[in-house]
Design a protein around this motif. Structure first.
Motif, PDB file in Angstrom:
ATOM      1  N   ILE A 293       0.838  -1.206   0.000  1.00 23.80           N
ATOM      2  CA  ILE A 293       0.000   0.000   0.000  1.00 23.80           C
ATOM      3  C   ILE A 293       0.871   1.254   0.000  1.00 23.80           C
ATOM      4  O   ILE A 293       0.554   2.244  -0.675  1.00 23.80           O
ATOM      5  N   ALA A 294       1.992   1.220   0.729  1.00 19.35           N
ATOM      6  CA  ALA A 294       2.908   2.365   0.736  1.00 19.35           C
ATOM      7  C   ALA A 294       3.439   2.638  -0.670  1.00 19.35           C
ATOM      8  O   ALA A 294       3.530   3.796  -1.093  1.00 19.35           O
ATOM      9  N   TYR A 295       3.783   1.566  -1.403  1.00 16.70           N
ATOM     10  CA  TYR A 295       4.288   1.786  -2.765  1.00 16.70           C
ATOM     11  C   TYR A 295       3.192   2.324  -3.674  1.00 16.70           C
ATOM     12  O   TYR A 295       3.432   3.214  -4.507  1.00 16.70           O
ATOM     13  N   LEU A 296       1.984   1.804  -3.526  1.00 13.47           N
ATOM     14  CA  LEU A 296       0.889   2.286  -4.370  1.00 13.47           C
ATOM     15  C   LEU A 296       0.535   3.735  -4.054  1.00 13.47           C
ATOM     16  O   LEU A 296       0.156   4.493  -4.952  1.00 13.47           O
ATOM     17  N   LYS A 297       0.664   4.137  -2.814  1.00 12.24           N
ATOM     18  CA  LYS A 297       0.473   5.553  -2.481  1.00 12.24           C
ATOM     19  C   LYS A 297       1.524   6.398  -3.199  1.00 12.24           C
ATOM     20  O   LYS A 297       1.217   7.456  -3.775  1.00 12.24           O
ATOM     21  N   ALA A 298       2.772   5.938  -3.185  1.00 15.73           N
ATOM     22  CA  ALA A 298       3.833   6.655  -3.901  1.00 15.73           C
ATOM     23  C   ALA A 298       3.560   6.660  -5.403  1.00 15.73           C
ATOM     24  O   ALA A 298       3.818   7.657  -6.094  1.00 15.73           O
ATOM     25  N   HIS A 299       3.021   5.566  -5.917  1.00 11.89           N
ATOM     26  CA  HIS A 299       2.681   5.439  -7.335  1.00 11.89           C
ATOM     27  C   HIS A 299       1.611   6.462  -7.730  1.00 11.89           C
ATOM     28  O   HIS A 299       1.746   7.166  -8.747  1.00 11.89           O
ATOM     29  N   LEU A 300       0.563   6.560  -6.930  1.00 12.29           N
ATOM     30  CA  LEU A 300      -0.506   7.519  -7.206  1.00 12.29           C
ATOM     31  C   LEU A 300       0.000   8.951  -7.081  1.00 12.29           C
ATOM     32  O   LEU A 300      -0.395   9.832  -7.866  1.00 12.29           O
ATOM     33  N   ARG A 301       0.858   9.204  -6.134  1.00 11.69           N
ATOM     34  CA  ARG A 301       1.435  10.542  -5.982  1.00 11.69           C
ATOM     35  C   ARG A 301       2.308  10.902  -7.180  1.00 11.69           C
ATOM     36  O   ARG A 301       2.325  12.059  -7.628  1.00 11.69           O
ATOM     37  N   ALA A 302       3.036   9.917  -7.714  1.00 19.18           N
ATOM     38  CA  ALA A 302       3.875  10.164  -8.896  1.00 19.18           C
ATOM     39  C   ALA A 302       3.016  10.523 -10.096  1.00 19.18           C
ATOM     40  O   ALA A 302       3.349  11.436 -10.868  1.00 19.18           O
ATOM     41  N   HIS A 303       1.910   9.822 -10.283  1.00 23.11           N
ATOM     42  CA  HIS A 303       0.997  10.152 -11.379  1.00 23.11           C
ATOM     43  C   HIS A 303       0.476  11.581 -11.249  1.00 23.11           C
ATOM     44  O   HIS A 303       0.433  12.334 -12.228  1.00 23.11           O
ATOM     45  N   ASP A 304       0.071  11.948 -10.049  1.00 26.90           N
ATOM     46  CA  ASP A 304      -0.436  13.299  -9.817  1.00 26.90           C
ATOM     47  C   ASP A 304       0.643  14.337 -10.092  1.00 26.90           C
ATOM     48  O   ASP A 304       0.375  15.396 -10.688  1.00 26.90           O
ATOM     49  N   PHE A 305       1.865  14.043  -9.695  1.00 29.82           N
ATOM     50  CA  PHE A 305       2.985  14.965  -9.905  1.00 29.82           C
ATOM     51  C   PHE A 305       3.251  15.168 -11.397  1.00 29.82           C
ATOM     52  O   PHE A 305       3.427  16.299 -11.869  1.00 29.82           O
ATOM     53  N   ILE A 306       3.268  14.077 -12.167  1.00 31.26           N
ATOM     54  CA  ILE A 306       3.531  14.170 -13.605  1.00 31.26           C
ATOM     55  C   ILE A 306       2.424  14.960 -14.300  1.00 31.26           C
ATOM     56  O   ILE A 306       2.696  15.796 -15.179  1.00 31.26           O
ATOM     57  N   ARG A 307       1.180  14.715 -13.910  1.00 34.11           N
ATOM     58  CA  ARG A 307       0.056  15.398 -14.555  1.00 34.11           C
ATOM     59  C   ARG A 307       0.030  16.894 -14.226  1.00 34.11           C
ATOM     60  O   ARG A 307      -0.283  17.719 -15.085  1.00 34.11           O
ATOM     61  N   ASN A 308       0.370  17.253 -12.982  1.00 31.48           N
ATOM     62  CA  ASN A 308       0.196  18.638 -12.527  1.00 31.48           C
ATOM     63  C   ASN A 308       1.475  19.470 -12.545  1.00 31.48           C
ATOM     64  O   ASN A 308       1.404  20.704 -12.522  1.00 31.48           O
ATOM     65  N   GLU A 309       2.634  18.824 -12.585  1.00 30.86           N
ATOM     66  CA  GLU A 309       3.902  19.549 -12.647  1.00 30.86           C
ATOM     67  C   GLU A 309       4.789  18.944 -13.732  1.00 30.86           C
ATOM     68  O   GLU A 309       5.880  18.428 -13.447  1.00 30.86           O
ATOM     69  N   PRO A 310       4.328  18.992 -14.986  1.00 31.67           N
ATOM     70  CA  PRO A 310       5.043  18.302 -16.067  1.00 31.67           C
ATOM     71  C   PRO A 310       6.465  18.804 -16.296  1.00 31.67           C
ATOM     72  O   PRO A 310       7.347  18.013 -16.642  1.00 31.67           O
ATOM     73  N   ALA A 311       6.703  20.114 -16.112  1.00 30.37           N
ATOM     74  CA  ALA A 311       8.049  20.639 -16.342  1.00 30.37           C
ATOM     75  C   ALA A 311       9.037  20.091 -15.307  1.00 30.37           C
ATOM     76  O   ALA A 311      10.152  19.671 -15.651  1.00 30.37           O
ATOM     77  N   ALA A 313       8.611  17.357 -13.560  1.00 39.37           N
ATOM     78  CA  ALA A 313       8.702  15.914 -13.793  1.00 39.37           C
ATOM     79  C   ALA A 313       9.666  15.610 -14.940  1.00 39.37           C
ATOM     80  O   ALA A 313      10.491  14.684 -14.846  1.00 39.37           O
ATOM     81  N   ALA A 314       9.600  16.391 -16.012  1.00 42.70           N
ATOM     82  CA  ALA A 314      10.487  16.172 -17.153  1.00 42.70           C
ATOM     83  C   ALA A 314      11.949  16.362 -16.757  1.00 42.70           C
ATOM     84  O   ALA A 314      12.822  15.594 -17.182  1.00 42.70           O
ATOM     85  N   LYS A 315      12.233  17.370 -15.939  1.00 40.03           N
ATOM     86  CA  LYS A 315      13.614  17.605 -15.494  1.00 40.03           C
ATOM     87  C   LYS A 315      14.104  16.451 -14.627  1.00 40.03           C
ATOM     88  O   LYS A 315      15.240  15.969 -14.804  1.00 40.03           O
ATOM     89  N   ILE A 316      13.274  15.985 -13.708  1.00 41.22           N
ATOM     90  CA  ILE A 316      13.654  14.872 -12.838  1.00 41.22           C
ATOM     91  C   ILE A 316      13.928  13.615 -13.660  1.00 41.22           C
ATOM     92  O   ILE A 316      14.937  12.927 -13.464  1.00 41.22           O
ATOM     93  N   ILE A 327      12.874  16.006 -25.107  1.00 39.77           N
ATOM     94  CA  ILE A 327      12.278  14.752 -25.554  1.00 39.77           C
ATOM     95  C   ILE A 327      11.357  14.208 -24.467  1.00 39.77           C
ATOM     96  O   ILE A 327      10.226  13.792 -24.727  1.00 39.77           O
ATOM     97  N   VAL A 328      11.847  14.224 -23.224  1.00 46.84           N
ATOM     98  CA  VAL A 328      11.060  13.705 -22.106  1.00 46.84           C
ATOM     99  C   VAL A 328       9.745  14.470 -21.969  1.00 46.84           C
ATOM    100  O   VAL A 328       8.676  13.878 -21.829  1.00 46.84           O
ATOM    101  N   ALA A 329       9.819  15.804 -22.037  1.00 43.49           N
ATOM    102  CA  ALA A 329       8.618  16.630 -21.875  1.00 43.49           C
ATOM    103  C   ALA A 329       7.585  16.307 -22.954  1.00 43.49           C
ATOM    104  O   ALA A 329       6.379  16.204 -22.673  1.00 43.49           O
ATOM    105  N   GLY A 330       8.041  16.163 -24.180  1.00 43.96           N
ATOM    106  CA  GLY A 330       7.116  15.857 -25.269  1.00 43.96           C
ATOM    107  C   GLY A 330       6.458  14.504 -25.109  1.00 43.96           C
ATOM    108  O   GLY A 330       5.261  14.343 -25.373  1.00 43.96           O
ATOM    109  N   VAL A 331       7.237  13.512 -24.668  1.00 39.74           N
ATOM    110  CA  VAL A 331       6.693  12.165 -24.505  1.00 39.74           C
ATOM    111  C   VAL A 331       5.708  12.106 -23.342  1.00 39.74           C
ATOM    112  O   VAL A 331       4.653  11.471 -23.437  1.00 39.74           O
ATOM    113  N   LEU A 332       6.026  12.758 -22.232  1.00 39.19           N
ATOM    114  CA  LEU A 332       5.160  12.718 -21.051  1.00 39.19           C
ATOM    115  C   LEU A 332       3.739  13.176 -21.381  1.00 39.19           C
ATOM    116  O   LEU A 332       2.763  12.634 -20.870  1.00 39.19           O
TER     117      LEU A 332
END
Length: 406
Positions: A293-311, A313-316, A327-332
């Motif tokens: 469950i801890a990993y899935l919480k981190a998984h859901l948080r990562a999805h939210d981060f990519i969707r809401n802070e794409p720039a 996320a692309a740098k990371i 390239i990363v930004a375009g693919v995301l």
């Protein structure tokens, strides 16, 4: 001069840039597929292709150092959890966000403050290698593509102790987007039908090789031999023009187009979505629910981060993977980051399983007809802990929703 117009380096100029001898660069041309062009007796190297090749091979040393660091940690008294991931597969990049931001470690401290955990990360070149690690007990959670997911299901029918558990989806693309047949930019091939008799490179036993089989059947492509390589070698094969075509997934697909070295001849699949997801060893998961469950919480948080802070996320992801940030930004932006289970997703996996049944181990009679083992309650508990809208007990109906994203 012609070489200046085409942005070409002489062999000596390339040796000076790389700081290596003629013997070394000749060995790299042969063994590591250093892209080059031979005109008469002269050898030239495209500057842009050289830069891409250097990026591709420069990550190995850092990854070796990281592996040694975690090997020493495994000998401590901490409980070690190994997460398998693939930095070279864009639809699985949420793991890079989790790793870089330390969100899994953070969620472990929240869920089990009295237990000491050490998270070990294993970067693999393909999903089937991670399936092998799951079977061997060396990896507890793995991010893999759709072919390894259904291969795990098939392997469990002949390996009685192997109990693969599907936890959640990761990146998704509609109608096979994100994987394509690519030919060298100077190729005369314009349509898939023209690839018959041409050597095609792909990653064996992967989502890419599955799509190649579907495309071959749909377009009547008869290619002998199909060469099984790593994705990096498939990219190099196009850059060096030593194969007629390669099946590339993102970000290699966008990267080779950005440097003008390859052209897609087939950009969409034959009806099926391209899916990725999280697998775990089911026997281990039963005794480690808090960790799952801890990993899935981190998984859901990562999805939210990519969707809401794409720039960000692309740098990371660029820093962690070595791929150019543009390239990363375009693919995301082309990927649906959604962990939830839809009927259409399960139908896609079941269809893939049926199509590949003659290529994968046969089912035993005692387990014939079983569907995928789904750990729905783990994802539900993770969503609840993050105060997200509740997920139903049954898969979501209909098309992918723009509002229902996890």
């Amino acid at each position: 001069m012609p070489k200046e117009r085409f942005d070409l380096l002489s062999l000596q100029e390339a040796m000076d840039i790389l700081g290596v001898s003629r013997a070394t660069i000749d060995r790299w041309r042969k063994d590591k597929k250093l892209p080059h062009i031979k005109i008469g007796k002269e050898i030239w190297i495209d500057k842009n292709k050289l830069q891409a090749w250097v990026h591709l091979h420069s990550r190995t040393q850092a990854e070796d150092q990281e592996a040694r660091k975690y090997e020493s940690a495994a000998s401590s008294s901490a409980q070690v959890i190994t997460v398998g991931y693939q930095s070279g597969a864009a639809l699985l990049w949420s793991t890079l966000v989790i790793k870089s931001l330390g969100t899994f470690d953070e969620e472990l401290r929240i869920s089990s403050p009295s237990t000491e955990y050490k998270v070990r990360w294993l970067n693999a070149p393909n999903g089937m290698e991670l399936v092998e690690q799951l079977i061997g007990g060396n990896v507890q959670i793995a991010s893999v593509g759709d072919y390894p997911i259904i291969a795990s299901r098939a392997l469990s029918h002949i390996l009685s102790r192997f109990n693969p558990l599907f936890l959640a989806f990761d990146g998704k693309t509609r109608n096979g987007g994100g994987i394509s047949l690519v030919v060298p930019s100077r190729s005369a091939i314009n349509r898939p039908e023209e690839l018959s008799g041409v050597a095609i490179a792909t990653v064996g036993n992967s989502s890419a090789s599955y799509r190649l089989r579907e495309w071959s059947e749909a377009f009547g492509i008869t290619s002998e031999p199909v060469e099984h390589r790593t994705m990096g070698e498939c990219l190099n094969g196009i850059m060096a023009e030593e194969v007629g075509a390669s099946v590339l997934w993102e970000p290699y697909l966008s990267w080779i187009q950005s440097i003008g070295a390859g052209i897609p001849v087939l950009s969409e699949g034959i009806g099926g979505d391209y899916l990725t997801g999280l697998m775990a060893d089911g026997n281990w998961a039963q005794g480690n629910e808090d960790v799952v469950i801890a990993y899935l919480k981190a998984h859901l948080r990562a999805h939210d981060f990519i969707r809401n802070e794409p720039a960000r996320a692309a740098k990371i992801i660029s820093d962690a993977s070595g791929f150019p940030v543009a390239i990363v930004a375009g693919v995301l932006s082309q990927i649906r980051w959604d962990a939830s289970l839809y009927n259409r997703d399960l139908q896609t996996l079941n269809r893939l399983s049926e199509v590949q049944s003659d290529r994968l181990p046969a089912r035993s009679e005692s387990r014939h007809g079983e569907g995928f083992a789904l750990g729905k309650h783990y994802l539900q508990n993770a969503a609840e802990a993050l105060k997200l809208p509740g997920l139903p007990d049954t898969p979501l109906p209909g098309e992918w929703s723009r509002e229902i994203l996890y």
